[in-house]
Scaffold this motif. Structure first.
Motif, PDB file in Angstrom:
ATOM      1  N   SER A   1      -1.701   2.744  -9.899  1.00  0.00           N
ATOM      2  CA  SER A   1      -3.133   2.468  -9.891  1.00  0.00           C
ATOM      3  C   SER A   1      -3.468   1.191  -9.130  1.00  0.00           C
ATOM      4  O   SER A   1      -4.601   0.984  -8.700  1.00  0.00           O
ATOM      5  N   ALA A   2      -2.475   0.299  -8.978  1.00  0.00           N
ATOM      6  CA  ALA A   2      -2.716  -0.964  -8.283  1.00  0.00           C
ATOM      7  C   ALA A   2      -1.498  -1.317  -7.432  1.00  0.00           C
ATOM      8  O   ALA A   2      -0.382  -0.825  -7.666  1.00  0.00           O
ATOM      9  N   GLU A   3      -1.712  -2.161  -6.446  1.00  0.00           N
ATOM     10  CA  GLU A   3      -0.625  -2.579  -5.573  1.00  0.00           C
ATOM     11  C   GLU A   3       0.244  -3.630  -6.253  1.00  0.00           C
ATOM     12  O   GLU A   3      -0.264  -4.544  -6.906  1.00  0.00           O
TER      13      GLU A   3
ATOM     14  N   GLN B   1       0.823  -1.211   0.000  1.00  0.00           N
ATOM     15  CA  GLN B   1       0.000   0.000   0.000  1.00  0.00           C
ATOM     16  C   GLN B   1       0.858   1.262   0.000  1.00  0.00           C
ATOM     17  O   GLN B   1       0.564   2.233  -0.703  1.00  0.00           O
ATOM     18  N   PHE B   2       1.940   1.222   0.787  1.00  0.00           N
ATOM     19  CA  PHE B   2       2.835   2.377   0.892  1.00  0.00           C
ATOM     20  C   PHE B   2       3.444   2.725  -0.467  1.00  0.00           C
ATOM     21  O   PHE B   2       3.436   3.894  -0.888  1.00  0.00           O
ATOM     22  N   TYR B   3       3.960   1.708  -1.194  1.00  0.00           N
ATOM     23  CA  TYR B   3       4.604   1.993  -2.480  1.00  0.00           C
ATOM     24  C   TYR B   3       3.595   2.317  -3.569  1.00  0.00           C
ATOM     25  O   TYR B   3       3.945   2.995  -4.551  1.00  0.00           O
ATOM     26  N   ARG B   4       2.367   1.870  -3.430  1.00  0.00           N
ATOM     27  CA  ARG B   4       1.334   2.306  -4.373  1.00  0.00           C
ATOM     28  C   ARG B   4       1.119   3.811  -4.246  1.00  0.00           C
ATOM     29  O   ARG B   4       1.041   4.531  -5.254  1.00  0.00           O
ATOM     30  N   VAL B   5       1.043   4.307  -2.988  1.00  0.00           N
ATOM     31  CA  VAL B   5       0.867   5.744  -2.760  1.00  0.00           C
ATOM     32  C   VAL B   5       2.117   6.503  -3.171  1.00  0.00           C
ATOM     33  O   VAL B   5       2.050   7.550  -3.831  1.00  0.00           O
ATOM     34  N   LEU B   6       3.280   5.968  -2.797  1.00  0.00           N
ATOM     35  CA  LEU B   6       4.543   6.656  -3.070  1.00  0.00           C
ATOM     36  C   LEU B   6       4.770   6.814  -4.573  1.00  0.00           C
ATOM     37  O   LEU B   6       5.194   7.886  -5.039  1.00  0.00           O
ATOM     38  N   ASN B   7       4.475   5.776  -5.335  1.00  0.00           N
ATOM     39  CA  ASN B   7       4.712   5.802  -6.784  1.00  0.00           C
ATOM     40  C   ASN B   7       3.494   6.236  -7.583  1.00  0.00           C
ATOM     41  O   ASN B   7       3.530   6.224  -8.818  1.00  0.00           O
TER      42      ASN B   7
END
Length: 423
Positions: free
Chosen positions: A65-67, A56-62
């Protein structure tokens, strides 16, 4: 926004990184778990399965659109060992300095009102925890202590130490962080002549509750029926003089202090001791309400333990425990700062309502989950405004003066029923 940018600039500063890594070669290679990313991930309060939190963290960081699995939980466990827990204490000091420079502090009769109190927390069932922190009833336990601003809820300095370290020893460690023109509140577990003398030596004011049988002076004061009296206190017991010597104060010195009697609604009397000797500037009747403000630090521990799930540590090492504790303190301070800044807006919006309203703390911290990461990586006015508006719509009524007897009709369950954890 200025505060957010200041914290972000610290995380990108080479000198700051060098100070807070364990070894000179740590965080020198270009990896996904950089120094900044690791700090932000821990500040994001990982409380569920680590792999899920990382995805979840890297989805937000990058801004994906998906985990996807960018970093494994094993890699994170190895990387966190390179990070000193003191990084969050340094970031909190930066936050507090910004609050000072922006003039956001509140005072009481010209003094900042602080409180010191301790608590304990249960740790993961690992032998390394018992060896480092000690145990109670065969379970590993750590001592917590905080220096807390009762006006805005900010924790200025916090400690997580072995359980063998006493509350008064922790208070000694907080003294270097007491600001000038401040008054510190202590409960009846702290009185000691060495602490009275040390606070006088540092020219810091205090208000402290005394046990009714603290010494013969206090007993005589209670028998006299007086509301207040100014007396000289000295170390009469050999053990008290030894404590003075160990604390670096003169064991033969005398300290002039003021005794104040407070009559409780139950008919009992409690005794307060203060270094504020000016009876005109600080009349006796103001101290009962002032001492009651100490309750804020008790509810702050409840926030940490119940809402932020302090004992749900994201690792099973001493370093992990310290990182989680200090990261939680910084997150709490940031959430309370936003809540404090929003309060005038909320009061203006709801001035026609009967009750006063404030931001619900649990909702406020929940709004920062993943959002805070985005704010610190990509600071923007619009993003901050969106978070603040969500907080401003998540309110709780303030009902002052409520008091309920403690009635346990069944065995205590884990947690506090009235306090929900954050997401």
């Amino acid at each position: 926004m200025k505060i957010v940018q200041k914290i972000t600039s610290q995380l990108d500063c080479p000198d700051f990184i060098d100070t807070h890594r364990q070894r000179p070669h740590d965080f020198t290679r270009r990896r996904q778990l950089t120094f900044k990313n690791l700090v932000l991930f821990l500040l994001n309060q990982p409380r569920t399965a680590l792999q899920t939190e990382l995805d979840q963290f890297y989805r937000v960081l990058n801004q994906a659109s998906a985990e996807t699995q960018v970093v494994t939980a094993q890699a994170f466990g190895k990387a966190r060992g390179k990070l000193k827990p003191e990084v969050f204490e340094s970031l909190n000091q930066t936050l507090q300095q910004q609050l000072d420079s922006l003039g956001l502090r509140q005072t009481w009769r010209g003094l900042r009102v602080l409180a010191v109190d301790g608590s304990t927390v249960h740790l993961p069932l690992e032998s390394v925890m018992t060896r480092f922190f000690g145990c109670h009833s065969e379970f590993p336990v750590a001592r917590l202590s905080m220096l807390y601003d009762v006006a805005d809820g900010q924790t200025l300095h916090s400690l997580i130490v072995p359980s063998a370290v006493g509350e008064r020893d922790c208070a000694h460690l907080h003294l270097a962080h007491l600001p000038a023109d401040s008054l510190t509140l202590f409960d009846r577990g702290y009185p000691g002549h060495w602490l009275f003398a040390l606070l006088e030596q540092h020219r810091r004011h205090f208000l402290m509750r005394l046990p009714c049988g603290y010494n013969e002076q206090v007993k005589q004061f209670l028998r006299s029926g007086q509301t207040e009296d100014t007396q000289f206190f000295s170390a009469s017991h050999p053990e008290a003089r030894l404590f003075c010597t160990e604390a670096g104060v003169d064991p033969a010195g005398r300290v002039e202090l003021r005794l104040i009697r407070v009559e409780l609604a139950s008919g009992e009397s409690e005794v307060l001791l203060t270094s504020l000797l000016d009876r005109q500037a600080f009349p006796a009747e103001v101290f009962a309400d002032l001492y009651h403000r100490r309750w804020g630090i008790e509810t702050d521990y409840r926030r940490l333990k119940q809402t932020l799930c302090l004992d749900n540590f994201s690792g099973r090492s001493v370093t992990a425990v310290k990182q989680d504790f200090h990261a939680g303190q910084l997150l709490k301070n940031l959430a309370l700062l936003m809540q404090h800044l929003l309060q005038p807006v909320i009061e203006q919006r709801h001035k026609s309502r009967k009750l006063r309203w404030k931001v619900n703390f649990t909702q406020g911290v929940s709004r920062l989950k993943n959002t805070l990461v985005d704010l610190l990586v990509r600071p923007g006015v619009q993003g901050l405004a969106n978070v603040m508006e969500l907080m401003a719509n998540s309110l709780s009524a303030v009902r002052p003066g409520r008091s309920f007897p403690r009635q346990r009709k069944r065995l205590a369950s884990r947690g506090c029923e009235g306090y929900k954890p954050t997401r």
